[in-house]
Scaffold this motif. Structure first.
Motif, PDB file in Angstrom:
ATOM      1  N   ASP A  61       3.585 -26.727  -8.450  1.00  0.00           N
ATOM      2  CA  ASP A  61       4.181 -27.606  -7.444  1.00  0.00           C
ATOM      3  C   ASP A  61       5.606 -27.971  -7.839  1.00  0.00           C
ATOM      4  N   ARG A  62       5.780 -28.295  -9.113  1.00  0.00           N
ATOM      5  CA  ARG A  62       7.081 -28.689  -9.648  1.00  0.00           C
ATOM      6  C   ARG A  62       7.326 -27.925 -10.948  1.00  0.00           C
ATOM      7  N   ILE A  63       8.600 -27.655 -11.195  1.00  0.00           N
ATOM      8  CA  ILE A  63       8.968 -26.907 -12.399  1.00  0.00           C
ATOM      9  C   ILE A  63      10.076 -27.659 -13.131  1.00  0.00           C
ATOM     10  N   ALA A  64       9.837 -27.948 -14.391  1.00  0.00           N
ATOM     11  CA  ALA A  64      10.853 -28.573 -15.241  1.00  0.00           C
ATOM     12  C   ALA A  64      11.562 -27.459 -16.002  1.00  0.00           C
ATOM     13  N   ILE A  65      12.869 -27.483 -15.956  1.00  0.00           N
ATOM     14  CA  ILE A  65      13.667 -26.502 -16.686  1.00  0.00           C
ATOM     15  C   ILE A  65      14.151 -27.153 -17.980  1.00  0.00           C
ATOM     16  N   VAL A  66      13.883 -26.494 -19.096  1.00  0.00           N
ATOM     17  CA  VAL A  66      14.308 -26.992 -20.403  1.00  0.00           C
ATOM     18  C   VAL A  66      15.513 -26.170 -20.845  1.00  0.00           C
ATOM     19  N   HIS A  67      16.572 -26.866 -21.187  1.00  0.00           N
ATOM     20  CA  HIS A  67      17.789 -26.216 -21.676  1.00  0.00           C
ATOM     21  C   HIS A  67      18.197 -26.914 -22.963  1.00  0.00           C
ATOM     22  N   GLU A  68      18.329 -26.139 -24.018  1.00  0.00           N
ATOM     23  CA  GLU A  68      18.710 -26.656 -25.338  1.00  0.00           C
ATOM     24  C   GLU A  68      17.810 -27.812 -25.779  1.00  0.00           C
ATOM     25  N   GLY A  69      16.505 -27.656 -25.541  1.00  0.00           N
ATOM     26  CA  GLY A  69      15.527 -28.620 -26.019  1.00  0.00           C
ATOM     27  C   GLY A  69      15.359 -29.868 -25.184  1.00  0.00           C
ATOM     28  N   LYS A  70      16.066 -29.959 -24.059  1.00  0.00           N
ATOM     29  CA  LYS A  70      15.968 -31.135 -23.199  1.00  0.00           C
ATOM     30  C   LYS A  70      15.681 -30.703 -21.769  1.00  0.00           C
ATOM     31  N   ILE A  71      14.993 -31.565 -21.030  1.00  0.00           N
ATOM     32  CA  ILE A  71      14.731 -31.257 -19.632  1.00  0.00           C
ATOM     33  C   ILE A  71      16.034 -31.393 -18.854  1.00  0.00           C
ATOM     34  N   ALA A  72      16.487 -30.264 -18.305  1.00  0.00           N
ATOM     35  CA  ALA A  72      17.727 -30.259 -17.528  1.00  0.00           C
ATOM     36  C   ALA A  72      17.474 -30.785 -16.120  1.00  0.00           C
ATOM     37  N   GLY A  73      16.263 -30.615 -15.624  1.00  0.00           N
ATOM     38  CA  GLY A  73      15.925 -31.090 -14.293  1.00  0.00           C
ATOM     39  C   GLY A  73      14.540 -30.631 -13.904  1.00  0.00           C
ATOM     40  N   MET A  89      21.397 -22.570 -16.696  1.00  0.00           N
ATOM     41  CA  MET A  89      22.705 -22.416 -17.342  1.00  0.00           C
ATOM     42  C   MET A  89      23.216 -23.714 -17.944  1.00  0.00           C
ATOM     43  N   GLY A  90      22.445 -24.793 -17.782  1.00  0.00           N
ATOM     44  CA  GLY A  90      22.830 -26.044 -18.415  1.00  0.00           C
ATOM     45  C   GLY A  90      23.424 -27.079 -17.489  1.00  0.00           C
ATOM     46  N   ALA A  91      23.407 -26.838 -16.170  1.00  0.00           N
ATOM     47  CA  ALA A  91      23.899 -27.862 -15.233  1.00  0.00           C
ATOM     48  C   ALA A  91      23.035 -29.103 -15.380  1.00  0.00           C
ATOM     49  N   LYS A  92      23.620 -30.252 -15.188  1.00  0.00           N
ATOM     50  CA  LYS A  92      22.892 -31.514 -15.300  1.00  0.00           C
ATOM     51  C   LYS A  92      22.351 -31.924 -13.943  1.00  0.00           C
ATOM     52  N   ALA A  93      21.209 -32.579 -13.965  1.00  0.00           N
ATOM     53  CA  ALA A  93      20.623 -33.110 -12.743  1.00  0.00           C
ATOM     54  C   ALA A  93      21.546 -34.189 -12.197  1.00  0.00           C
ATOM     55  N   SER A  94      21.580 -34.319 -10.877  1.00  0.00           N
ATOM     56  CA  SER A  94      22.530 -35.251 -10.288  1.00  0.00           C
ATOM     57  C   SER A  94      21.905 -36.493  -9.673  1.00  0.00           C
ATOM     58  N   ASN A  95      20.583 -36.669  -9.839  1.00  0.00           N
ATOM     59  CA  ASN A  95      19.998 -37.915  -9.330  1.00  0.00           C
ATOM     60  C   ASN A  95      18.879 -38.382 -10.241  1.00  0.00           C
ATOM     61  N   GLU A  96      18.363 -39.559  -9.967  1.00  0.00           N
ATOM     62  CA  GLU A  96      17.401 -40.180 -10.869  1.00  0.00           C
ATOM     63  C   GLU A  96      16.059 -39.448 -10.943  1.00  0.00           C
ATOM     64  N   GLU A  97      15.730 -38.629  -9.937  1.00  0.00           N
ATOM     65  CA  GLU A  97      14.480 -37.878  -9.999  1.00  0.00           C
ATOM     66  C   GLU A  97      14.615 -36.630 -10.878  1.00  0.00           C
ATOM     67  N   GLY A  98      15.805 -36.343 -11.358  1.00  0.00           N
ATOM     68  CA  GLY A  98      15.997 -35.167 -12.189  1.00  0.00           C
ATOM     69  C   GLY A  98      16.226 -33.896 -11.394  1.00  0.00           C
TER      70      GLY A  98
END
Length: 103
Positions: A61-73, A89-98
């Protein structure tokens, strides 16, 4: 065999890691169908880790992307491929829901 044993133990929060690695396409379908059906029939949240994004999009249903050991979104599986690509590629999430927003 490992999946059958895991189902027999009936864990409250199962973790599945690289469950289709190194198996043929027919076996992959069986494994992915089993994970999907277990979730739907038992209402069980299943945490799946995989390097196969398209497989995850088919069963999650939902997919968390991990980049460099942290959830990117975290994105809905139905999100556009470009959104997943940006997070990979390391883009940061732009809202509070990730979830990132892509123009």
């Amino acid at each position: 065999m490992c999946l059958a044993r895991a189902c027999a133990l009936d864990p409250k929060l199962p973790f599945v890691s690289e469950s289709t690695s190194g198996i043929d396409i027919g076996a992959k379908k069986l494994v992915l169908d089993m994970i999907y059906q277990r979730n739907r029939q038992h209402g069980t949240t299943i945490v799946v880790t995989s390097s196969e994004l398209e497989e995850m999009r088919a069963i999650c249903d939902r997919i968390a992307i991990v980049h460099e050991g942290k959830i990117a979104g975290i994105l809905p599986a139905s999100s556009d491929s470009s959104e997943f690509g940006l997070l990979l590629m390391g883009a940061k999430a732009s809202n509070e829901e990730g979830v990132i927003s892509v123009g």
